[in-house]
Design a protein around this motif. Structure first.
Motif, PDB file in Angstrom:
ATOM      1  N   ASP A   1     -16.805  -8.599 -28.682  1.00 63.11           N
ATOM      2  CA  ASP A   1     -17.611  -9.108 -29.701  1.00 63.11           C
ATOM      3  C   ASP A   1     -18.428  -8.076 -30.614  1.00 63.11           C
ATOM      4  O   ASP A   1     -18.935  -7.303 -29.814  1.00 63.11           O
ATOM      5  CB  ASP A   1     -18.529 -10.189 -29.314  1.00 63.11           C
ATOM      6  CG  ASP A   1     -19.042 -11.019 -30.395  1.00 63.11           C
ATOM      7  OD1 ASP A   1     -18.547 -11.389 -31.578  1.00 63.11           O
ATOM      8  OD2 ASP A   1     -20.326 -11.571 -30.247  1.00 63.11           O
ATOM      9  N   GLU A   2     -18.676  -8.111 -31.796  1.00 63.51           N
ATOM     10  CA  GLU A   2     -19.583  -7.436 -32.341  1.00 63.51           C
ATOM     11  C   GLU A   2     -19.180  -5.865 -32.308  1.00 63.51           C
ATOM     12  O   GLU A   2     -20.288  -4.916 -32.254  1.00 63.51           O
ATOM     13  CB  GLU A   2     -21.217  -7.693 -32.044  1.00 63.51           C
ATOM     14  CG  GLU A   2     -21.120  -9.282 -32.258  1.00 63.51           C
ATOM     15  CD  GLU A   2     -22.579  -9.684 -32.469  1.00 63.51           C
ATOM     16  OE1 GLU A   2     -23.529  -9.047 -32.340  1.00 63.51           O
ATOM     17  OE2 GLU A   2     -22.513 -10.444 -33.330  1.00 63.51           O
TER      18      GLU A   2
ATOM     19  N   THR B   1     -18.733 -14.907 -34.328  1.00 63.28           N
ATOM     20  CA  THR B   1     -18.856 -15.275 -32.804  1.00 63.28           C
ATOM     21  C   THR B   1     -18.500 -16.580 -32.412  1.00 63.28           C
ATOM     22  O   THR B   1     -17.966 -17.023 -31.407  1.00 63.28           O
ATOM     23  CB  THR B   1     -20.245 -14.671 -32.269  1.00 63.28           C
ATOM     24  OG1 THR B   1     -20.415 -13.337 -32.535  1.00 63.28           O
ATOM     25  CG2 THR B   1     -20.290 -15.192 -30.696  1.00 63.28           C
TER      26      THR B   1
END
Ligand code: ADP
Ligand code: MG
Length: 189
Positions: A107-108, A53
């Protein structure tokens, strides 16, 4: 601002020495924004805490400096937003909203498995951006595990086909930066 970064992180603040599996040259190249101009995809892969991140935000920041529009969205938020829009009959609206920024950072991906509907919606989103805008995805799952993430190997293959076609893959190995710092300060052994 528009980008909605979860925190401020830059490349100057990234300790490359702590993460020898990362090719600095490759990250610097990504930070030039050339992949955005070319509408390519970036995958930042690795276990939790290794700086995915951080690098996504830092690359996004450089992109803004270079004059690109950037939107950062956690995968869970993206899926929830698309699902809500779907039930409200506004999916089409959302599917045209997310492709607008020149760089979309998801993200993620993979911390939570996608419902089959969500996997299809994500596929539609990726298809719309395909060769039009750049996509940066961070994930704790290797691409070989994406069939599990999307709970549908056919959809996962279709998504990967588009993402991997013009892509830069950064695989980060090694341990969590926070754990490493704790170990170094003697808090962990
Ligand atoms: P991930 O997204 O891979 O789980 P993060 O990017 O959130 O990990 O990193 C966790 C924390 O550790 C963040 O505060 C981040 O800035 C910091 N961090 C991780 N790797 C590094 C590094 N190599 N140099 C400096 N800070 C780092
Ligand atoms: Mg992360």
């Amino acid at each position: 601002g528009l980008a909605r970064f979860p925190f401020y992180r830059d490349l100057a603040g990234f300790d490359f020495a702590a993460q020898p599996s990362i090719d600095r040259g490759q990250i610097r190249d990504l930070a030039t924004g050339r992949f955005i101009a070319n509408g390519e995809a970036v995958l930042l892969l690795g276990p939790p805490g290794v700086g995915k991140t951080h690098l996504a935000v830092a690359i996004g920041l450089e992109a803004i400096v270079a004059g690109y529009t950037v939107l950062f969205v956690p995968a869970t938020t993206l899926v929830a937003t698309l699902a809500k829009a779907h039930t409200e009959g506004r999916l089409e609206e959302k599917l045209t909203h997310y492709p607008k920024p020149k760089l979309l950072i998801v993200d993620e991906l993979g911390y939570l498995p996608f419902e089959p509907d969500a996997a299809h919606m994500f596929f539609q989103l990726v298809s719309r951006r395909y060769e039009r805008g750049a996509l940066l995805v961070t994930s704790n799952r290797a691409v070989g595990e994406w069939g599990t993430v999307f709970d549908d190997s056919v959809v996962a293959t279709a998504i990967l086909d588009r993402i991997l076609h013009h892509s830069h893959v950064v695989t980060i190995r090694g341990e969590s930066y926070r754990l490493r710092e704790k170990r170094r300060s003697g808090l962990l052994r």
